[in-house]
Design a protein around this motif. Sequence first.
Motif, mmCIF file in Angstrom:
data_model
loop_
_atom_site.group_PDB
_atom_site.id
_atom_site.type_symbol
_atom_site.label_atom_id
_atom_site.label_comp_id
_atom_site.label_asym_id
_atom_site.label_seq_id
_atom_site.Cartn_x
_atom_site.Cartn_y
_atom_site.Cartn_z
ATOM 1 N N THR A 1 117.028 8.086 108.571
ATOM 2 C CA THR A 1 116.394 9.468 108.735
ATOM 3 C C THR A 1 116.585 10.318 107.855
ATOM 4 O O THR A 1 115.991 11.059 107.126
ATOM 5 C CB THR A 1 116.739 9.743 110.044
ATOM 6 N N ALA A 2 118.032 10.177 107.270
ATOM 7 C CA ALA A 2 118.500 11.243 106.497
ATOM 8 C C ALA A 2 117.971 10.944 105.078
ATOM 9 O O ALA A 2 117.455 11.789 104.259
ATOM 10 C CB ALA A 2 120.184 11.081 106.237
ATOM 11 N N ALA A 3 117.995 9.712 104.770
ATOM 12 C CA ALA A 3 117.436 9.171 103.493
ATOM 13 C C ALA A 3 115.840 9.762 103.140
ATOM 14 O O ALA A 3 115.424 10.097 102.115
ATOM 15 C CB ALA A 3 117.448 7.706 103.060
ATOM 16 N N ASP A 4 114.980 9.706 104.304
ATOM 17 C CA ASP A 4 113.647 10.077 104.214
ATOM 18 C C ASP A 4 113.600 11.644 104.211
ATOM 19 O O ASP A 4 112.837 11.950 103.610
ATOM 20 C CB ASP A 4 113.119 9.606 105.647
ATOM 21 N N ALA A 5 114.426 12.402 104.692
ATOM 22 C CA ALA A 5 114.449 13.854 104.978
ATOM 23 C C ALA A 5 114.804 14.215 103.655
ATOM 24 O O ALA A 5 114.677 15.708 103.044
ATOM 25 C CB ALA A 5 115.156 14.437 106.195
ATOM 26 N N LEU A 6 116.147 13.630 103.024
ATOM 27 C CA LEU A 6 116.876 14.432 101.986
ATOM 28 C C LEU A 6 116.772 13.478 100.599
ATOM 29 O O LEU A 6 116.323 14.242 99.590
ATOM 30 C CB LEU A 6 118.232 14.276 102.250
ATOM 31 N N LEU A 7 117.051 12.408 100.471
ATOM 32 C CA LEU A 7 116.790 11.493 99.379
ATOM 33 C C LEU A 7 115.522 11.549 98.776
ATOM 34 O O LEU A 7 115.155 11.651 97.518
ATOM 35 C CB LEU A 7 117.429 10.420 99.311
ATOM 36 N N LYS B 1 98.570 25.423 114.873
ATOM 37 C CA LYS B 1 99.670 25.416 114.273
ATOM 38 C C LYS B 1 99.809 24.453 113.347
ATOM 39 O O LYS B 1 99.703 23.130 113.823
ATOM 40 C CB LYS B 1 101.109 25.925 114.815
ATOM 41 N N ALA B 2 100.218 24.525 111.914
ATOM 42 C CA ALA B 2 100.368 23.493 111.157
ATOM 43 C C ALA B 2 101.409 23.761 110.108
ATOM 44 O O ALA B 2 101.578 25.115 109.519
ATOM 45 C CB ALA B 2 99.059 22.975 110.259
ATOM 46 N N PRO B 3 102.290 22.815 109.818
ATOM 47 C CA PRO B 3 103.203 23.233 108.665
ATOM 48 C C PRO B 3 102.683 23.119 107.329
ATOM 49 O O PRO B 3 101.516 23.096 107.191
ATOM 50 C CB PRO B 3 104.185 21.774 108.387
ATOM 51 N N GLY B 4 103.556 24.244 106.169
ATOM 52 C CA GLY B 4 102.901 24.119 105.113
ATOM 53 C C GLY B 4 102.826 22.723 104.159
ATOM 54 O O GLY B 4 103.394 21.850 104.532
ATOM 55 N N VAL B 5 101.892 22.721 103.285
ATOM 56 C CA VAL B 5 101.613 21.422 102.497
ATOM 57 C C VAL B 5 102.801 21.085 101.831
ATOM 58 O O VAL B 5 103.066 19.885 101.769
ATOM 59 C CB VAL B 5 100.342 21.560 101.604
ATOM 60 N N ALA C 1 108.110 15.833 103.912
ATOM 61 C CA ALA C 1 108.529 15.060 104.932
ATOM 62 C C ALA C 1 107.617 13.762 105.197
ATOM 63 O O ALA C 1 108.128 12.545 105.582
ATOM 64 C CB ALA C 1 108.096 15.836 106.343
ATOM 65 N N LEU C 2 106.596 13.645 104.571
ATOM 66 C CA LEU C 2 105.387 12.503 104.693
ATOM 67 C C LEU C 2 105.214 11.577 103.364
ATOM 68 O O LEU C 2 105.321 10.591 103.257
ATOM 69 C CB LEU C 2 104.085 12.995 105.214
ATOM 70 N N LEU C 3 104.778 12.568 102.371
ATOM 71 C CA LEU C 3 104.382 11.892 101.052
ATOM 72 C C LEU C 3 105.698 11.231 100.441
ATOM 73 O O LEU C 3 105.775 10.106 100.162
ATOM 74 C CB LEU C 3 103.700 12.717 100.165
ATOM 75 N N LEU D 1 107.697 9.478 110.961
ATOM 76 C CA LEU D 1 107.852 10.679 109.837
ATOM 77 C C LEU D 1 106.812 11.833 110.289
ATOM 78 O O LEU D 1 107.307 12.793 109.985
ATOM 79 C CB LEU D 1 107.358 10.014 108.551
ATOM 80 N N VAL D 2 105.854 11.257 110.965
ATOM 81 C CA VAL D 2 104.732 12.424 111.539
ATOM 82 C C VAL D 2 105.384 13.451 112.500
ATOM 83 O O VAL D 2 105.162 14.300 112.643
ATOM 84 C CB VAL D 2 103.439 11.952 111.813
ATOM 85 N N ARG D 3 106.213 12.262 113.438
ATOM 86 C CA ARG D 3 106.472 12.920 114.694
ATOM 87 C C ARG D 3 107.771 14.019 114.336
ATOM 88 O O ARG D 3 107.755 15.152 114.717
ATOM 89 C CB ARG D 3 107.381 11.914 115.453
ATOM 90 N N ASN D 4 108.795 13.739 113.084
ATOM 91 C CA ASN D 4 109.743 14.421 112.607
ATOM 92 C C ASN D 4 109.093 15.826 112.012
ATOM 93 O O ASN D 4 109.325 16.617 112.096
ATOM 94 C CB ASN D 4 110.528 14.077 111.639
ATOM 95 N N LEU D 5 107.876 15.396 111.174
ATOM 96 C CA LEU D 5 107.180 16.721 110.622
ATOM 97 C C LEU D 5 106.625 17.604 111.792
ATOM 98 O O LEU D 5 106.840 18.979 111.590
ATOM 99 C CB LEU D 5 106.056 16.151 109.842
#
Lengths: 182, 182
Positions: free
Chosen positions: A148-154, B142-146, B152-154, B176-180
């Motif tokens: 999760t940390a690698a996905d969000a940070l790295l 509501k939606a996060p900024g691009v 978070a996704l790409l 990933l979508v859930r976290n976003l």
Amino acid sequence: MPSTTSTRPGGRSARVRAAVHHAVEELLSENPAEAVTLPLIAARAGVHPTTVYRRWGSLAELLSEVATSRFSGDIVVPDSGSLREDLERWAIDVSTDLSDPDTVALMRATLGSAAEGGCACVGDRHAQLDAMLERERSRGGKAPGVQTAADALLSPLYYRALFTTEPMEPGWVRGLVRNLLR
Amino acid sequence: MPSTTSTRPGGRSARVRAAVHHAVEELLSENPAEAVTLPLIAARAGVHPTTVYRRWGSLAELLSEVATSRFSGDIVVPDSGSLREDLERWAIDVSTDLSDPDTVALMRATLGSAAEGGCACVGDRHAQLDAMLERERSRGGKAPGVQTAADALLSPLYYRALFTTEPMEPGWVRGLVRNLLR
């Protein structure tokens, strides 16, 4: 003891390795990746091309070794007592490194020459990240998993360095840490 | 009307372009990137090397054009009425594309040949992402900024495809979508 010569620190073998690694980094900072060849590297390092071919076999092998060494052990894992602060400091150090055009040139060349599967360009970044998360857990704190940390940070750091021209401001990096720890 | 020939759809120029693009993709799926040269591409496409040099100038230019075209307009932006579902479908489509070794080979070659600054390998992914987020806002949601969504996704999708050997399971993409969106 001729049998140990090739691994003796500071020996001829180590000097050749250092000279060749240095030549790779220099040449990649001066030329487009496609112009950097094994004979050119050998010439710059002042060693015989045969030595380079015998030791590394291919440009892809050599670039992979340079990248592994370049992206490992270069950044000290901070230990401030706070996971958030550790992650911020570390990620800002990584972002500073990835903002260096020479670093990006080495990454591009390594990615371009590698056949497939993984890339040495992350070195021990996952292990460094894991060490900080694990330390927090050992203090009794909560920490996300290393994936999760690698996905969000790295991922955003490497993605931005490679695929965009946007700068990596410390404020943006701190925002990534905030999103990870919220 | 000779002056319009070069841009007429379906004309000789378009046929040459299609043949050359196809040759690039074929050759990259068969060879390491460093073995794919403009003369080889011209030969495979059945056009004269001069035509390729005159039109694209360099391998980097040609690869960049192929990547732009390859990563644009290929994935339909879903419109299910739910942002979460749209993002999940779209991101799973992107992950499927990035799981194709031929796609990764084209990315590696494009990154390796590009001088610096950005990469055509994201094509219109940011615009597609923005379209889904904007649609949610126009519905009053509501939606996060691009930029946050790209981080978070790409980023994790491209990072995993390029830097790791881990597969991209749909469950991971949905996470990933859930976290976003949390």
